[in-house]
Scaffold this motif. Sequence first.
Motif, short mmCIF file in Angstrom:
data_model
loop_
_atom_site.label_atom_id
_atom_site.label_comp_id
_atom_site.label_asym_id
_atom_site.label_seq_id
_atom_site.Cartn_x
_atom_site.Cartn_y
_atom_site.Cartn_z
N SER A 193 1.95 -19.79 -48.81
CA SER A 193 1.39 -20.02 -50.14
C SER A 193 -0.08 -19.61 -50.21
O SER A 193 -0.86 -19.86 -49.28
CB SER A 193 1.55 -21.50 -50.52
N SER A 194 -0.45 -18.98 -51.34
CA SER A 194 -1.86 -18.59 -51.54
C SER A 194 -2.70 -19.75 -52.08
O SER A 194 -3.92 -19.64 -52.17
CB SER A 194 -1.95 -17.40 -52.51
N LYS A 195 -2.03 -20.84 -52.46
CA LYS A 195 -2.71 -22.02 -52.97
C LYS A 195 -2.42 -23.21 -52.07
O LYS A 195 -1.42 -23.22 -51.34
CB LYS A 195 -2.24 -22.31 -54.40
N PHE A 228 -13.77 -36.71 -45.81
CA PHE A 228 -13.51 -35.63 -44.87
C PHE A 228 -12.06 -35.73 -44.37
O PHE A 228 -11.65 -36.76 -43.85
CB PHE A 228 -14.50 -35.67 -43.71
N ARG A 229 -11.32 -34.64 -44.54
CA ARG A 229 -9.90 -34.63 -44.21
C ARG A 229 -9.55 -33.45 -43.32
O ARG A 229 -10.27 -32.45 -43.25
CB ARG A 229 -9.07 -34.53 -45.49
N THR A 230 -8.40 -33.58 -42.66
CA THR A 230 -7.80 -32.47 -41.93
C THR A 230 -6.76 -31.82 -42.81
O THR A 230 -5.99 -32.51 -43.49
CB THR A 230 -7.14 -32.97 -40.63
N ILE A 231 -6.72 -30.50 -42.84
CA ILE A 231 -5.71 -29.79 -43.64
C ILE A 231 -4.33 -30.09 -43.07
O ILE A 231 -4.08 -29.86 -41.88
CB ILE A 231 -5.97 -28.28 -43.64
N PRO A 232 -3.44 -30.63 -43.89
CA PRO A 232 -2.10 -30.95 -43.38
C PRO A 232 -1.35 -29.69 -42.95
O PRO A 232 -1.52 -28.62 -43.53
CB PRO A 232 -1.40 -31.61 -44.59
N ALA A 233 -0.53 -29.82 -41.93
CA ALA A 233 0.28 -28.70 -41.48
C ALA A 233 1.34 -28.38 -42.53
O ALA A 233 1.88 -29.28 -43.17
CB ALA A 233 0.94 -29.03 -40.14
N PRO A 234 1.62 -27.08 -42.76
CA PRO A 234 2.68 -26.73 -43.72
C PRO A 234 4.04 -27.24 -43.23
O PRO A 234 4.34 -27.21 -42.04
CB PRO A 234 2.62 -25.21 -43.76
N ARG A 235 4.86 -27.70 -44.19
CA ARG A 235 6.15 -28.29 -43.83
C ARG A 235 7.28 -27.26 -43.80
O ARG A 235 8.36 -27.53 -43.27
CB ARG A 235 6.50 -29.40 -44.83
N ASN A 236 7.00 -26.08 -44.36
CA ASN A 236 8.03 -25.06 -44.37
C ASN A 236 7.37 -23.69 -44.53
O ASN A 236 6.15 -23.58 -44.70
CB ASN A 236 9.04 -25.31 -45.49
#
Length: 532
Positions: free
Chosen positions: A509-511, A495-503
Amino acid sequence: MQSAIDPVTEVQERFARAIFNGFESYFAEFQNITLAARSRFERADWLGMHQASTERIDLYKKKTGEITRYVELIAGIHQTDYPFWRAVKGFYASLIEGHSNFEIAETFYNSVYCSVFEHRLIRDEHAFVFSTQGDMPKSDMTRVYRTYPWTGSASTTFEPLLKDYEFAIPYEDLARDLRSIEDHAMQFLGPRFALQPGETEVQVLEHHFFRNKCAYIVGRFVSGDDSMPFVIPLLHSEDHKIYVDAILFGSDRVSVIFSFTRTYFMVDASVPSKYVRFLQHLMPAKPISEIYSSMGYNKHGKTYYYRCATRHMQTTTDQFVIAPGIKGMVMCVFTLPSYDFVFKIIKDRFTPPKDMTREQVKAKYRFVKRSDRAGRMADTQEFNQLVLDRSRFSEELIKELYEVAPSIVHEKGPALIIEHVYVERRMTPLNLYLKDANDEQVWAVMDEYGNAIKQLAAANIFPGDMLLKNFGVTRHGRVVFYDYDEIVPLLDCNFRTIPAPRNEAEELSSKPWYTVGPNDIFPEEFRLFFSG
């Protein structure tokens, strides 16, 4: 002077005896595994209980495999000779004539036959499609229950009963449990059942039913022609004493305990049909095939189901149709409207993004069969080379089958042959149920949906795809999971947390802009499932 025995006849007799000996060996080992359940319960050996349950499920295939090797040796060149098998069936029928468990012995014979012929040409002349002795032995079920006269009070009636069913470890507080039974019995039975000393009695099956961490006492109140089923679950307290968890009344509540969504019971029943007959009186709406399965005789449950399904087909005219609901990405599901079961076949090609093989899907179903289903996953019967009447299929369904699974669907004369199919009880897909539900029903069924996920997690099961369409609602209003292609043990999940986007590019991104492992789970995405 004794006449010489024809050599082929002698081989046929030995062949039949070998299969019968295999059945007796299977049944004895099945019973031995079951007999140890009480000791495991008394010792709180829950891991051992689960391992024994799995071992008993695997035992059938192990034993039929062993006997198949023997009969192949004995039969030699006659192994796939149908007239040879016709004679063997006659010898075997004489061996089991009057046998107290002939119906299960017939199923064992059928399994050996199917192993040799790969489930092809199953005819009554070669195998026991139907029994010459009837579907069940003419058993006297009075021999398998104890009787307790109604004393005028539930506590005084049940005190000797609970003492007769006590274990090697003591009750935590028997007086408290009897008071609780008194309160619940009077509250439920008072307005529903005539309790008269001298006319009312309590009948209780002689042995406990064991499953997971619980032992059950199963019986009924009887007064004249009226009866009221009940079940008493017994559990371990924290200090390893026994306490009564509840007393459940009525066919519906007993049926839920014996549900097709639960792990098979272990019960010391040397003649299972006697128990089946008693239980069928308690749960008249439950198919006898499911009662056999609930006691661990799932292979004979399959035989009984097939016989009932064949008779149903002979007395009805409706057509098989595509099952209601959203079409699956992995399975094609169809049903006969007049019969409460669905048929599920694995597609040749899966709809993207599903990326797995037919064998992987089968492995998931085997995993479910051997797991603790926790009352939240449907049991299935697996058929190979299933022959059905082609004229009973709607043209829409025929078109669908040839589009999604042409490799396993064939026609031969008037027959439609499906090489591999799962059969399970029909339920209302949860997404369809919600469309017609009132506010009260919506609240209740969504609470059930949450409970299903929670209870599966407690049994070390993560469903994977939790869309509402992958759950069904039973006639009792319980929510059950039935889409197994993404199921995994919970402890295998990461179980993971979705990482925050870096840019900004990652944000738009759609992926995924992050790596995703095969068992990575992101709880933030659960709302997509819960919203349907």
